[in-house]
Motif scaffolding. Structure first.
Motif, PDB file in Angstrom:
ATOM      1  N   SER A  11       4.274  -7.311   3.615  1.00 18.68           N
ATOM      2  CA  SER A  11       3.218  -8.009   3.364  1.00 18.68           C
ATOM      3  C   SER A  11       1.868  -7.394   3.555  1.00 18.68           C
ATOM      4  CB  SER A  11       3.139  -9.401   4.184  1.00 18.68           C
ATOM      5  OG  SER A  11       4.130 -10.399   4.146  1.00 18.68           O
ATOM      6  N   TYR A  12       1.816  -6.607   4.833  1.00 16.61           N
ATOM      7  CA  TYR A  12       0.694  -5.815   5.011  1.00 16.61           C
ATOM      8  C   TYR A  12       0.551  -4.571   4.068  1.00 16.61           C
ATOM      9  CZ  TYR A  12      -2.664  -2.343   6.983  1.00 16.61           C
ATOM     10  OH  TYR A  12      -3.706  -1.523   6.829  1.00 16.61           O
ATOM     11  N   LEU A  13       1.751  -4.068   3.606  1.00 19.10           N
ATOM     12  CA  LEU A  13       1.533  -2.922   2.657  1.00 19.10           C
ATOM     13  C   LEU A  13       1.359  -3.293   1.307  1.00 19.10           C
ATOM     14  CD1 LEU A  13       5.081  -1.301   3.816  1.00 19.10           C
ATOM     15  CD2 LEU A  13       2.943  -0.355   3.890  1.00 19.10           C
ATOM     16  N   LEU A  14       1.468  -4.556   0.927  1.00 20.78           N
ATOM     17  CA  LEU A  14       1.328  -4.910  -0.283  1.00 20.78           C
ATOM     18  C   LEU A  14      -0.351  -5.447  -0.311  1.00 20.78           C
ATOM     19  CD1 LEU A  14       3.862  -7.586  -1.287  1.00 20.78           C
ATOM     20  CD2 LEU A  14       3.176  -5.780  -2.783  1.00 20.78           C
ATOM     21  N   TRP A  15      -0.767  -5.883   0.727  1.00 22.63           N
ATOM     22  CA  TRP A  15      -2.371  -6.096   0.964  1.00 22.63           C
ATOM     23  C   TRP A  15      -2.822  -4.807   1.007  1.00 22.63           C
ATOM     24  CZ3 TRP A  15      -5.902  -4.181   4.501  1.00 22.63           C
ATOM     25  CH2 TRP A  15      -7.179  -4.731   4.357  1.00 22.63           C
ATOM     26  N   PHE A  16      -2.574  -3.759   1.494  1.00 20.38           N
ATOM     27  CA  PHE A  16      -3.028  -2.381   1.524  1.00 20.38           C
ATOM     28  C   PHE A  16      -3.030  -1.761   0.076  1.00 20.38           C
ATOM     29  CE2 PHE A  16      -3.034   2.339   2.091  1.00 20.38           C
ATOM     30  CZ  PHE A  16      -3.856   2.299   2.722  1.00 20.38           C
ATOM     31  N   LEU A  17      -1.942  -2.173  -0.700  1.00 20.10           N
ATOM     32  CA  LEU A  17      -1.812  -1.675  -1.989  1.00 20.10           C
ATOM     33  C   LEU A  17      -2.868  -2.023  -2.766  1.00 20.10           C
ATOM     34  CD1 LEU A  17       0.289   0.241  -3.475  1.00 20.10           C
ATOM     35  CD2 LEU A  17       1.477  -1.762  -4.145  1.00 20.10           C
ATOM     36  N   TRP A  18      -3.392  -3.375  -2.685  1.00 21.09           N
ATOM     37  CA  TRP A  18      -4.527  -4.026  -3.474  1.00 21.09           C
ATOM     38  C   TRP A  18      -5.882  -3.434  -2.974  1.00 21.09           C
ATOM     39  CZ3 TRP A  18      -4.368  -7.164  -7.670  1.00 21.09           C
ATOM     40  CH2 TRP A  18      -3.213  -7.615  -8.033  1.00 21.09           C
ATOM     41  N   ASN A  19      -5.955  -2.729  -1.764  1.00 19.12           N
ATOM     42  CA  ASN A  19      -7.311  -3.041  -1.211  1.00 19.12           C
ATOM     43  C   ASN A  19      -7.829  -1.394  -1.043  1.00 19.12           C
ATOM     44  OD1 ASN A  19      -8.534  -5.691  -0.416  1.00 19.12           O
ATOM     45  ND2 ASN A  19      -6.347  -5.787   0.182  1.00 19.12           N
ATOM     46  N   THR A  20      -6.756  -0.612  -0.816  1.00 21.81           N
ATOM     47  CA  THR A  20      -7.312   0.852  -0.791  1.00 21.81           C
ATOM     48  C   THR A  20      -7.925   1.153  -2.005  1.00 21.81           C
ATOM     49  OG1 THR A  20      -6.529   3.032   0.081  1.00 21.81           O
ATOM     50  CG2 THR A  20      -4.884   1.739  -1.439  1.00 21.81           C
ATOM     51  N   CYS A  21      -8.716   2.258  -1.859  1.00 20.09           N
ATOM     52  CA  CYS A  21      -9.215   2.862  -2.944  1.00 20.09           C
ATOM     53  C   CYS A  21      -9.025   4.444  -3.167  1.00 20.09           C
ATOM     54  CB  CYS A  21     -10.944   3.090  -2.461  1.00 20.09           C
ATOM     55  SG  CYS A  21     -11.684   1.455  -2.330  1.00 20.09           S
ATOM     56  N   LEU A  22      -8.092   5.194  -2.409  1.00 22.27           N
ATOM     57  CA  LEU A  22      -7.678   6.484  -2.505  1.00 22.27           C
ATOM     58  C   LEU A  22      -6.705   6.403  -3.134  1.00 22.27           C
ATOM     59  CD1 LEU A  22      -8.510   7.837   1.035  1.00 22.27           C
ATOM     60  CD2 LEU A  22      -9.991   8.261  -1.035  1.00 22.27           C
ATOM     61  N   ASP A  23      -6.311   7.613  -4.388  1.00 21.49           N
ATOM     62  CA  ASP A  23      -4.999   7.731  -5.225  1.00 21.49           C
ATOM     63  C   ASP A  23      -3.902   7.953  -4.184  1.00 21.49           C
ATOM     64  OD1 ASP A  23      -6.609   6.984  -7.173  1.00 21.49           O
ATOM     65  OD2 ASP A  23      -6.511   8.782  -8.377  1.00 21.49           O
ATOM     66  N   CYS A  24      -4.280   8.672  -3.186  1.00 21.36           N
ATOM     67  CA  CYS A  24      -3.164   9.366  -2.331  1.00 21.36           C
ATOM     68  C   CYS A  24      -2.426   7.884  -1.784  1.00 21.36           C
ATOM     69  CB  CYS A  24      -3.702  10.526  -1.409  1.00 21.36           C
ATOM     70  SG  CYS A  24      -4.917  10.082  -0.285  1.00 21.36           S
ATOM     71  N   GLU A  25      -3.443   7.036  -1.219  1.00 18.41           N
ATOM     72  CA  GLU A  25      -2.955   6.124  -0.594  1.00 18.41           C
ATOM     73  C   GLU A  25      -2.158   5.042  -1.379  1.00 18.41           C
ATOM     74  OE1 GLU A  25      -6.157   4.603   1.847  1.00 18.41           O
ATOM     75  OE2 GLU A  25      -6.121   6.168   3.329  1.00 18.41           O
ATOM     76  N   LYS A  26      -2.725   4.915  -2.529  1.00 20.88           N
ATOM     77  CA  LYS A  26      -1.824   4.048  -3.410  1.00 20.88           C
ATOM     78  C   LYS A  26      -0.732   4.663  -3.875  1.00 20.88           C
ATOM     79  CE  LYS A  26      -6.173   2.561  -5.839  1.00 20.88           C
ATOM     80  NZ  LYS A  26      -7.152   2.691  -6.802  1.00 20.88           N
TER      81      LYS A  26
END
Length: 877
Positions: free
Chosen positions: A434-449
Motif C-alpha cells: 500500500s505504501y509502495l503504491l502511494w509512493f508510486l503515485w506521489n514521487t517526482c524522480l524518474d529513478c524512484e518511479k
C-alpha cells in the motif's frame, strides 16, 4: 487499497499490528513461519508488538518486571524463547509457541544471573543455557570459582538433571540444530557451542525415554563432539537454512566460509570466498546467535556491521559497513557474489556536523536488501537485478518513510525478523504494498518511479488487483517519465515477473527491464562498482539452493555476452514475410500455417485467462500481420529458451512462452480498457461518423504512446488495435495531420478499418477527399479490393489504372493491324481511341490468361468509361 491511491495517506513501510486475545505473555506474529522460517508466500508487511498482557498465571510477575523481559532466541520453527526476573531475582525461562499462540514455562534458575544465550531443541525436552555472573557491585560470584560463564544442558521433560557443558573464563553461545524432518522425536540432538575463544563445536546428545514420557540424556558423562571451526573472527548463523558462515584470516585476507548442516547429522564445507575487507582489528563478532539486547547505541555506531543474506533464487550477498568516522557521509558495500561484482555506496548525511549515533541495519527482504540508518536514510537494494542503480530505491532526510520506521537501534535476526533493542519489539519486516503504491503515485524522480515499480511487481507478482492499480497509474502517467518509456518498462517488467517463479535461470534469458543503461545521478548517492573473485565451491554435487547458486556462478564465469532475448530476429523475419506477400512470393504454406497456429494458441490462452467481457473491440479481428508477428515471437522465444534452459521439459517451456506472450498482449488490452473506462467511451465511437472530443483524443494519445513503445521493441499488438487507432485518428485529427500520421507509420491502415470507412462515410466533398487519400496509400492488392466497394468515379479511375498497369507491364509494340470495329466507340477522341484499341487487342490475344486472373468485368470498355467520367469531372462538365 482502492484505485485512487494517490489521494490516500501513506502507510508505514513496515506495518505495525497489535495483538489481542488470551495468554499470559502474548508474542504476536502474523503469518508465522513454517519449518525453515520461509515466509515468501506472505504479501503483506506486518510488524507485531512482541509483548502485550492479559489475564493469566504470570500476569502479576510480568507487569511488575516488564523491564527485565527479554527475547533470547527465535528458533527455526518460529518459537520464541524469552526470560524475565521474578521478585526474588530468579530467572524464568519461557517459550511462546507461534502455532498455538500459547506460552510455556520451561525452567527457572533460582539465582540472579545474566543470561548470555539460550536454545531449546525441537521436542522441548532439552534446554541449553549459557549464564554469566552478575556484574552488580557487591554481588558475590554465583558461578564456579574462576569461571566467567557457565554453560548448562537441562533435561526439561520433565525437569530432571542439569549437566555442565562448560565452565570457562569466556563467553559461550549455544544453538540447537533443527532438522527439516520433525514428524517424530529424534534419538539424537545436536548442539552448537560458540566460544569467545574463537572455536565452534558440535555436541551429539543422545536421549532416551524412561518411565513413559521422561526424557533423559544418554551417557551424559561423556558427550561426543566435533570441532566445526576455529581461529575465526566473525560468524553468522542462518537459522532458517541451518548454515554457518564464518570468516578466518589468511595472510591478512578475509576468507568467508560456509558450512551446511543436514538432517542426517552430517555437515559440509560448501565454499570459500575471499572478501576485500579488513577485519584484523575488528575484534570478535557474532550475528544471529540469539538476540543481544545489550548492545549500546555507541557500540552500534562505531563498530563495523557485516552480514550474509541469501534467498531461494540462489543469490548470495555480503553486506558490510566499516567503522563510521565521518560526520558528513557514510559508506557501505554489498558484495553480490552471485553476480560477480560488488557495489560500494556512499550516502550523504545532510548538513555538516550531523552525528551518527546509531548503527546501520541490513535487512533481508527476499529480492531486496534494506539498508537502514535511523534518522538518516533508508535504501532498498535490488539484489536480483543490481546492474542498474535505478532498480534500487534510495530514501534520505525527513520523509514519511523514514519517520514511520523505528528510530532506535535495530538488530537483524534470521529471515525477516528484526528486534528493536530499546522497546523490545519484534518485527517481521516485509514490504508494504500500500505504501509502495502511494509512493508510486506521489514521487517526482524518474529513478524512484522505476525502483518503486519494480519493487511492487516483485513483491506482489500474480496479484491481478494490484496489477490493475499499477495499470491505472501507468495509463495516467504515460508521458510523466523522461528517462525511460513507462509503458515499455511496465510491459517488460510485469511480463517477466509473471513467468519468473516457474523455473530457474529465466532471469538470465528474459529481459526484466527496457532500460539498458542509466546515466542519471541519484541524489545524495555515489556508487563504485568493482569485479570480485568468485567463491571456490568445495563440493561436487548440489541440491536446492546450492544448485541455483552454482548455476549463477557458472553463468558469471563462462557467459560473457548477455543471453537476454530480444526481437531482432523476429523483426527481420517479419519484414521478410511482408515483403514476400507484397511481391506475391511466399515460402511454404506449412511454415506460415505453423506461425499462425502459434498465434491462435496465444489468443486462446489469453481469452481463457480473462473471464470478463472486454469493453474494447480487441482480439476480434483477423489482422494477419499482427498474428504473424505474434506467432514469430512465440517461435523465436521458444527456440531461445530451448537452447539455453537445460533439463526443462519442452512442454513446460512451450507453456511458459505462451503465458509470456499472452501477458504482453493482456497488459496492452488492460491499459486500453482502463483509459476507455475512465473516459466512459461507448460503442458509437467505433463508427467513423462524427467528431471526437476530449475523451476520444485522450484514448488516441494513449494508444499512440502504446504503439511507439511496442514499435521500438517490436512487440505484437492485439488484433483490432490498429483498426481502433485509425478510427480514433479520423475522429480526432485534421486531414493533413491524419495523413502525416499514416505516412510516418504512426497509423497503420488495416483492411477492416478502410472497409468500414468506405461504408460509414457518404460521398460529400470532404469525405471523398479523405477516401481518395486513404485509398491512394493502400498496398495495391488491398487497394484494388477496397476500390470495388466504392461506387465513385475516383474508384473507377484507380481500378482502371491498376488494370492498365497490369496489362501493359509486359506489352511489346506490334505492327499496326487494326481489326477493331470502330463503330463501337461512342466518342471520337483519337488518343483515347488508339489506347483502347491496344488494350482490346491485348485482351483478345490473351483471353485465357485474362479470364484465369479474374478481373471482375474490368476490361477496355470499363477503362474507357472511367477515363471519360474522370475527364468530365476534372473539367467540371
Amino acid at each position: 487499497m482502492d484505485l485512487d491511491c494517490k489521494d490516500r495517506h501513506a502507510a508505514c513501510l513496515f506495518k505495525e499490528t497489535f495483538c489481542d486475545g488470551g495468554g499470559s505473555l502474548k508474542i504476536w506474529k502474523r503469518n508465522c513461519p513454517s519449518r525453515g522460517g520461509d515466509n515468501r508466500s506472505s504479501v503483506e508487511g506486518i510488524t507485531g508488538r512482541v509483548f502485550s498482557f492479559s489475564k493469566g498465571a504470570f500476569q502479576d510477575v510480568l507487569e511488575n518486571n516488564y523491564e527485565s523481559l527479554h527475547v533470547l532466541n527465535v528458533e527455526r520453527n518460529g518459537n520464541i524463547i524469552y526470560t524475565y526476573k521474578g521478585d526474588k531475582g530468579h530467572i524464568f525461562f519461557g517459550l511462546y509457541d507461534c502455532k498455538t499462540r500459547q506460552n510455556e514455562h520451561l525452567y527457572t534458575f533460582e539465582k540472579d544471573l545474566q543470561v548470555v544465550s539460550c536454545s531449546v531443541n525441537s521436542e522441548r525436552t532439552l534446554l541449553a543455557a549459557s549464564l554469566a555472573q552478575s556484574t552488580k557491585e557487591g554481588r558475590r560470584n554465583e558461578l564456579q570459582p574462576g569461571s566467567k560463564c557457565l554453560t548448562l544442558l537441562v533435561e526439561i521433560h520433565p525437569i530432571n538433571n542439569v549437566k555442565v557443558l562448560k565452565a570457562v573464563d569466556s563467553y559461550i553461545w549455544v544453538q540447537f540444530l533443527y532438522p527439516y524432518v520433525e514428524s517424530h522425536p529424534l534419538s539424537e540432538n545436536h548442539l552448537l557451542l560458540i566460544s569467545e575463544e574463537k572455536y565452534i563445536e558440535k555436541y551429539h546428545i543422545q536421549v532416551t525415554q524412561e518411565d513413559g514420557n521422561r526424557v533423559v540424556i544418554k551417557n551424559s558423562g561423556h558427550l561426543s563432539r566435533d570441532r566445526i571451526a576455529e581461529d575465526f573472527v566473525w560468524a553468522q548463523w542462518d537459522m532458517s537454512e541451518q548454515r554457518l558462515y564464518y570468516i578466518d584470516l589468511k595472510k591478512s585476507r578475509s576468507i568467508l566460509k560456509c558450512i551446511q548442516f543436514y538432517a542426517d547429522e552430517s555437515f559440509k564445507l560448501m565454499f570459500e570466498a575471499p572478501l576485500d575487507i579488513s577485519l584484523s582489528d575488528s575484534g570478535f563478532k557474532l550475528v544471529n546467535f540469539g538476540c543481544d539486547c545489550r548492545q549500546g547505541q555507541e557500540k552500534l555506531s562505531k563498530h563495523l556491521t557485516l552480514c550474509v543474506f541469501t534467498n531461494h533464487t540462489g543469490s548470495l550477498c555480503v553486506c558490510y559497513s566499516p567503522k563510521c568516522a565521518s560526520v558528513e557521509q557514510i559508506t557501505y558495500s554489498v558484495f553480490y557474489i552471485h553476480k560477480g561484482h560488488s557495489k560500494t555506496f556512499t550516502a550523504a548525511l545532510g548538513s555538516a556536523g550531523t552525528h551518527v549515533t546509531k548503527g546501520i541495519t541490513f535487512l533481508n527482504l527476499d529480492y531486496y536488501v534494506a539498508v537502514y540508518l535511523p534518522g538518516h536514510f533508508f535504501h532498498l537494494l535490488n539484489i536480483q537485478h543490481p546492474d542498474l542503480i535505478c532498480h534500487s530505491l534510495f530514501q534520505a532526510g525527513n520523509n514519511e518513510m523514514i519517520d514511520m520506521l523505528p528510530h532506535s537501534p535495530l538488530q537483524s535476526l534470521s529471515g525477516c525478523l528484526v528486534l528493536d533493542c530499546c522497546s523490545g519489539k519484534l518485527y517481521r519486516a516485509l514490504l508494504n504494498q500500500s505504501y509502495l503504491l502511494w509512493f508510486l503515485w506521489n514521487t517526482c524522480l524518474d529513478c524512484e518511479k522505476m525502483a518503486a515499480l519494480h519493487c511492487v511487481l516483485s513483491c506482489g507478482r500474480g496479484l491481478r488487483v494490484l496489477e490493475g492499480q499499477i495499470i491505472q497509474w501507468v495509463s495516467e502517467n504515460v508521458s510523466a517519465c523522461h528517462s525511460f518509456d513507462l509503458i515499455q518498462e511496465f510491459i517488460i517488467a510485469s511480463s517477466y515477473w509473471s513467468v519468473y517463479p516457474e523455473t530457474s535461470n529465466v532471469d538470465k534469458l528474459l529481459p526484466y527491464s527496457s532500460v539498458l543503461t542509466w546515466n542519471t545521478d541519484i541524489p545524495g548517492i555515489t556508487l563504485v562498482t568493482e569485479d570480485i573473485e568468485l567463491p571456490l565451491m568445495k563440493v561436487h554435487t548440489f541440491k536446492g539452493y546450492w544448485e541455483k547458486l552454482n548455476s549463477n556462478l557458472e553463468y558469471v564465469k563462462y557467459t560473457k555476452p548477455h543471453l537476454h532475448y530480444n526481437n531482432s530476429v523476429v523483426r527481420r523475419e517479419w519484414h521478410n514475410l511482408i515483403s514476400e506477400e507484397k511481391t506475391g512470393k511466399r515460402r511454404s504454406t506449412a511454415y506460415v500455417r505453423n506461425i499462425l497456429d502459434d498465434a491462435i494458441k496465444v489468443i486462446s490462452n489469453l481469452e481463457a485467462r480473462n473471464l470478463e467481457p472486454r469493453l474494447t473491440p480487441l482480439l476480434q479481428e483477423e489482422d494477419k500481420h499482427q498474428r504473424l508477428l505474434m506467432g514469430l515471437m512465440v517461435s523465436e522465444l521458444r527456440d531461445h529458451l530451448l537452447r539455453h534452459l537445460q533439463g526443462v521439459e519442452k512442454k513446460k517451456i512451450e507453456q511458459m512462452v505462451l503465458d509470456y506472450v499472452s501477458k504482453l498482449l493482456d497488459l496492452i488490452c488492460r491499459i486500453l480498457e482502463t483509459i476507455w473506462r475512465k473516459h466512459n467511451l461507448h460503442s458509437s465511437v467505433l463508427h467513423f461518423k462524427g467528431h471526437g472530443g476530449a475523451a476520444e483524443f485522450a484514448v488516441f494519445h494513449v494508444m499512440t504512446r502504446i504503439l511507439e513503445a511496442t514499435d521500438s521493441l517490436f512487440l505484437p499488438l492485439p488484433p483490432g488495435f490498429h483498426t481502433l487507432h485509425t478510427i480514433l485518428g479520423v475522429h480526432c485529427l485534421p486531414l493533413h495531420n491524419l495523413l502525416h500520421y499514416i505516412d510516418s507509420g504512426l497509423l497503420l491502415l488495416t483492411e477492416t478499418a478502410v472497409i468500414r470507412l468506405m461504408k460509414d462515410l457518404d460521398n460529400t466533398k470532404k469525405n471523398e477527399k479523405l477516401k481518395f487519400s486513404i485509398i491512394g496509400r493502400l498496398p495495391p492488392l488491398i487497394g484494388q479490393k477496397i476500390c470495388r466497394l466504392w461506387d465513385h468515379p475516383m474508384s473507377s479511375n484507380i481500378i482502371s489504372r491498376n488494370h492498365v498497369t497490369q496489362l501493359l507491364q509486359n506489352y511489346k509494340k506490334q505492327p499496326w493491324n487494326s481489326v477493331i470495329d470502330k463503330s463501337s466507340f461512342r466518342v471520337e477522341f483519337l488518343p483515347l481511341n488508339y489506347f483502347i484499341e491496344i488494350l482490346t487487342d491485348i485482351e483478345s490475344s490473351n483471353q485465357a490468361l485474362y479470364a484465369a486472373q479474374g478481373h471482375d468485368n474490368v476490361d477496355a470498355e470499363f477503362v474507357e468509361e472511367a477515363a471519360l467520367k474522370h475527364t468530365t469531372m476534372l473539367l467540371g462538365l
